[in-house]
Design a protein around this motif. Structure first.
Motif, PDB file in Angstrom:
ATOM      1  N   GLU A   1      -0.990  19.589  -9.319  1.00  0.00           N
ATOM      2  CA  GLU A   1      -0.962  19.509  -7.859  1.00  0.00           C
ATOM      3  C   GLU A   1      -1.982  18.489  -7.379  1.00  0.00           C
ATOM      4  O   GLU A   1      -3.153  18.528  -7.769  1.00  0.00           O
ATOM      5  N   GLY A   2      -1.529  17.539  -6.551  1.00  0.00           N
ATOM      6  CA  GLY A   2      -2.419  16.513  -6.017  1.00  0.00           C
ATOM      7  C   GLY A   2      -3.362  17.067  -4.965  1.00  0.00           C
ATOM      8  O   GLY A   2      -3.010  17.970  -4.203  1.00  0.00           O
ATOM      9  N   ASP A   3      -4.581  16.539  -4.915  1.00  0.00           N
ATOM     10  CA  ASP A   3      -5.573  17.020  -3.955  1.00  0.00           C
ATOM     11  C   ASP A   3      -5.144  16.705  -2.527  1.00  0.00           C
ATOM     12  O   ASP A   3      -4.588  15.647  -2.241  1.00  0.00           O
ATOM     13  N   GLU A   4      -5.436  17.628  -1.629  1.00  0.00           N
ATOM     14  CA  GLU A   4      -4.984  17.523  -0.239  1.00  0.00           C
ATOM     15  C   GLU A   4      -5.612  16.353   0.504  1.00  0.00           C
ATOM     16  O   GLU A   4      -5.079  15.899   1.519  1.00  0.00           O
ATOM     17  N   ASP A   5      -6.757  15.828   0.019  1.00  0.00           N
ATOM     18  CA  ASP A   5      -7.371  14.667   0.663  1.00  0.00           C
ATOM     19  C   ASP A   5      -6.629  13.372   0.348  1.00  0.00           C
ATOM     20  O   ASP A   5      -6.768  12.381   1.076  1.00  0.00           O
ATOM     21  N   LEU A   6      -5.871  13.369  -0.734  1.00  0.00           N
ATOM     22  CA  LEU A   6      -5.262  12.134  -1.210  1.00  0.00           C
ATOM     23  C   LEU A   6      -3.743  12.124  -1.168  1.00  0.00           C
ATOM     24  O   LEU A   6      -3.135  11.055  -1.118  1.00  0.00           O
ATOM     25  N   TYR A   7      -3.136  13.297  -1.204  1.00  0.00           N
ATOM     26  CA  TYR A   7      -1.675  13.388  -1.279  1.00  0.00           C
ATOM     27  C   TYR A   7      -1.116  14.116  -0.054  1.00  0.00           C
ATOM     28  O   TYR A   7      -1.847  14.803   0.667  1.00  0.00           O
ATOM     29  N   ALA A   8       0.180  13.992   0.116  1.00  0.00           N
ATOM     30  CA  ALA A   8       0.865  14.789   1.131  1.00  0.00           C
ATOM     31  C   ALA A   8       0.714  16.266   0.780  1.00  0.00           C
ATOM     32  O   ALA A   8       0.522  16.630  -0.387  1.00  0.00           O
ATOM     33  N   ALA A   9       0.790  17.138   1.770  1.00  0.00           N
ATOM     34  CA  ALA A   9       0.616  18.575   1.542  1.00  0.00           C
ATOM     35  C   ALA A   9       1.615  19.075   0.502  1.00  0.00           C
ATOM     36  O   ALA A   9       2.782  18.684   0.490  1.00  0.00           O
ATOM     37  N   ASN A  10       1.109  19.940  -0.392  1.00  0.00           N
ATOM     38  CA  ASN A  10       1.943  20.577  -1.422  1.00  0.00           C
ATOM     39  C   ASN A  10       2.678  19.562  -2.299  1.00  0.00           C
ATOM     40  O   ASN A  10       3.881  19.673  -2.529  1.00  0.00           O
TER      41      ASN A  10
ATOM     42  N   ASP B   1     -12.074  15.204  -6.162  1.00  0.00           N
ATOM     43  CA  ASP B   1     -10.994  15.673  -7.023  1.00  0.00           C
ATOM     44  C   ASP B   1      -9.723  14.895  -6.725  1.00  0.00           C
ATOM     45  O   ASP B   1      -9.439  14.557  -5.568  1.00  0.00           O
ATOM     46  N   ILE B   2      -8.941  14.640  -7.763  1.00  0.00           N
ATOM     47  CA  ILE B   2      -7.679  13.916  -7.626  1.00  0.00           C
ATOM     48  C   ILE B   2      -6.504  14.870  -7.765  1.00  0.00           C
ATOM     49  O   ILE B   2      -5.562  14.840  -6.970  1.00  0.00           O
ATOM     50  N   ALA B   3      -6.547  15.721  -8.782  1.00  0.00           N
ATOM     51  CA  ALA B   3      -5.450  16.658  -9.031  1.00  0.00           C
ATOM     52  C   ALA B   3      -5.948  17.774  -9.938  1.00  0.00           C
ATOM     53  O   ALA B   3      -7.013  17.658 -10.562  1.00  0.00           O
ATOM     54  N   VAL B   4      -5.186  18.842 -10.001  1.00  0.00           N
ATOM     55  CA  VAL B   4      -5.513  19.953 -10.905  1.00  0.00           C
ATOM     56  C   VAL B   4      -4.249  20.371 -11.649  1.00  0.00           C
ATOM     57  O   VAL B   4      -3.182  20.514 -11.053  1.00  0.00           O
ATOM     58  N   ILE B   5      -4.381  20.530 -12.966  1.00  0.00           N
ATOM     59  CA  ILE B   5      -3.294  21.042 -13.797  1.00  0.00           C
ATOM     60  C   ILE B   5      -3.529  22.529 -13.989  1.00  0.00           C
ATOM     61  O   ILE B   5      -4.536  22.935 -14.570  1.00  0.00           O
ATOM     62  N   GLY B   6      -2.631  23.342 -13.477  1.00  0.00           N
ATOM     63  CA  GLY B   6      -2.717  24.790 -13.636  1.00  0.00           C
ATOM     64  C   GLY B   6      -1.825  25.239 -14.790  1.00  0.00           C
ATOM     65  O   GLY B   6      -0.655  24.864 -14.849  1.00  0.00           O
TER      66      GLY B   6
ATOM     67  N   LEU C   1       0.845  -1.184   0.000  1.00  0.00           N
ATOM     68  CA  LEU C   1       0.000   0.000   0.000  1.00  0.00           C
ATOM     69  C   LEU C   1       0.884   1.240   0.000  1.00  0.00           C
ATOM     70  O   LEU C   1       1.923   1.264   0.644  1.00  0.00           O
ATOM     71  N   PRO C   2       0.480   2.284  -0.729  1.00  0.00           N
ATOM     72  CA  PRO C   2       1.288   3.510  -0.728  1.00  0.00           C
ATOM     73  C   PRO C   2       1.154   4.253   0.593  1.00  0.00           C
ATOM     74  O   PRO C   2       0.210   4.038   1.354  1.00  0.00           O
ATOM     75  N   GLU C   3       2.095   5.142   0.854  1.00  0.00           N
ATOM     76  CA  GLU C   3       2.015   5.949   2.069  1.00  0.00           C
ATOM     77  C   GLU C   3       0.810   6.858   2.023  1.00  0.00           C
ATOM     78  O   GLU C   3       0.123   7.073   3.021  1.00  0.00           O
ATOM     79  N   PHE C   4       0.520   7.404   0.850  1.00  0.00           N
ATOM     80  CA  PHE C   4      -0.661   8.238   0.646  1.00  0.00           C
ATOM     81  C   PHE C   4      -1.494   7.644  -0.475  1.00  0.00           C
ATOM     82  O   PHE C   4      -0.954   7.187  -1.486  1.00  0.00           O
ATOM     83  N   THR C   5      -2.810   7.664  -0.319  1.00  0.00           N
ATOM     84  CA  THR C   5      -3.702   7.041  -1.292  1.00  0.00           C
ATOM     85  C   THR C   5      -3.493   7.583  -2.693  1.00  0.00           C
ATOM     86  O   THR C   5      -3.536   6.834  -3.673  1.00  0.00           O
TER      87      THR C   5
END
Length: 268
Positions: A120-129, A101-106, A24-28
């Protein structure tokens, strides 16, 4: 003898649990390759084609099963535009009424023929920033003081993505903002959901994408982030933790069902 066999069973159980945790990954969110998403975005000729590429198994970018149903989640692509700035949101439905949301391309235009981009990965699924961008380096020769020989210095560069077909597509005259037409239970004919693989296997498959796209500590596309922020969708049933996202569902009878990415569940 019975005690011995009991001890062996306990040890085997602990070993199995540890092996499962290591898969399992550290973050989903690590089960969705941000670097891979940018690889496909660079290849695509339109946002519709980009969405199709994200949802093909052989591209090895998506390994998410957020609702724990045992199959990969369908990724939607939606563009939110303000002037010369685009926020391209990647998201998935967890149920008929729940979307995450999973991520956003700016993407921000920085000149007549220049633009910069980050995902940028969504804060619910990834480590901050958790931010990824295309990277290049400028090599130069530096002189050393004293008898030491000169040495090479590598300076990271912000990549101009203006010539990417997908970028040219969204900045062409007459561009109509793309919003995915697909919803929960309604998917395109090409969509063939597959079963997720272990994180170890998925991480290895994504290795080529990490050569040209790197994680960075600084958000450069600040206007795109401002556009996206009020549009962000996150599920009220997703509970995040480092070893997987738990999806909490409330049944019509008032029973709460908790599902993990492994597909298991329990009621309370």
């Amino acid at each position: 003898m019975k005690r011995y066999f009991s001890f062996v069973l306990v040890v085997l159980g602990l070993a199995t649990t540890q092996a499962q945790d290591e898969n399992l990954p550290e973050f989903t969110g690590d089960n969705f390759s941000l670097e891979g998403a940018l690889t496909l975005f660079q290849k695509a000729n339109s946002l519709e084609e980009f969405e199709q590429l994200l949802n093909q198994e052989n591209n090895g970018v998506n390994n998410l099963d957020l609702n724990g149903d045992g199959t990969i989640d369908y990724i939607q692509v939606d563009d939110y535009q303000e002037g010369d700035t685009h926020a391209i949101v990647l998201s998935t439905f967890l149920s008929e009424n729940e979307k995450q949301d999973i991520a956003v391309i700016g993407i921000e235009k920085t000149g007549n023929e220049s633009a910069q981009l980050q995902i940028e990965g969504d804060e619910d699924l990834y480590a901050a920033n958790t931010i990824v961008e295309p990277t290049d380096v400028a090599e130069s020769v530096k002189e050393n003081k004293g008898p030491n020989p000169p040495y090479y210095s590598n300076q990271p560069l912000v990549v101009n993505v203006w010539l990417w077909p997908s970028v040219r597509f969204i900045y062409r005259p007459g561009y109509v903002v793309w919003r995915s037409p697909w919803r929960w239970g309604t998917y395109p004919k090409f969509w063939r959901p597959w079963r997720p693989v272990s994180y170890t296997v998925f991480y290895t498959r994504c290795a080529p994408h990490r050569v040209y796209f790197h994680r960075v500590p600084t958000r450069r596309v600040v206007v795109a982030h401002r556009i996206y922020k009020p549009m962000r969708r996150h599920s009220t049933v997703v509970v995040h933790n480092k070893r997987g996202t738990k999806v909490v569902r409330r049944t019509p009878r008032g029973t709460t069902v908790i599902r993990t990415p492994r597909g298991g569940g329990r009621r309370r």
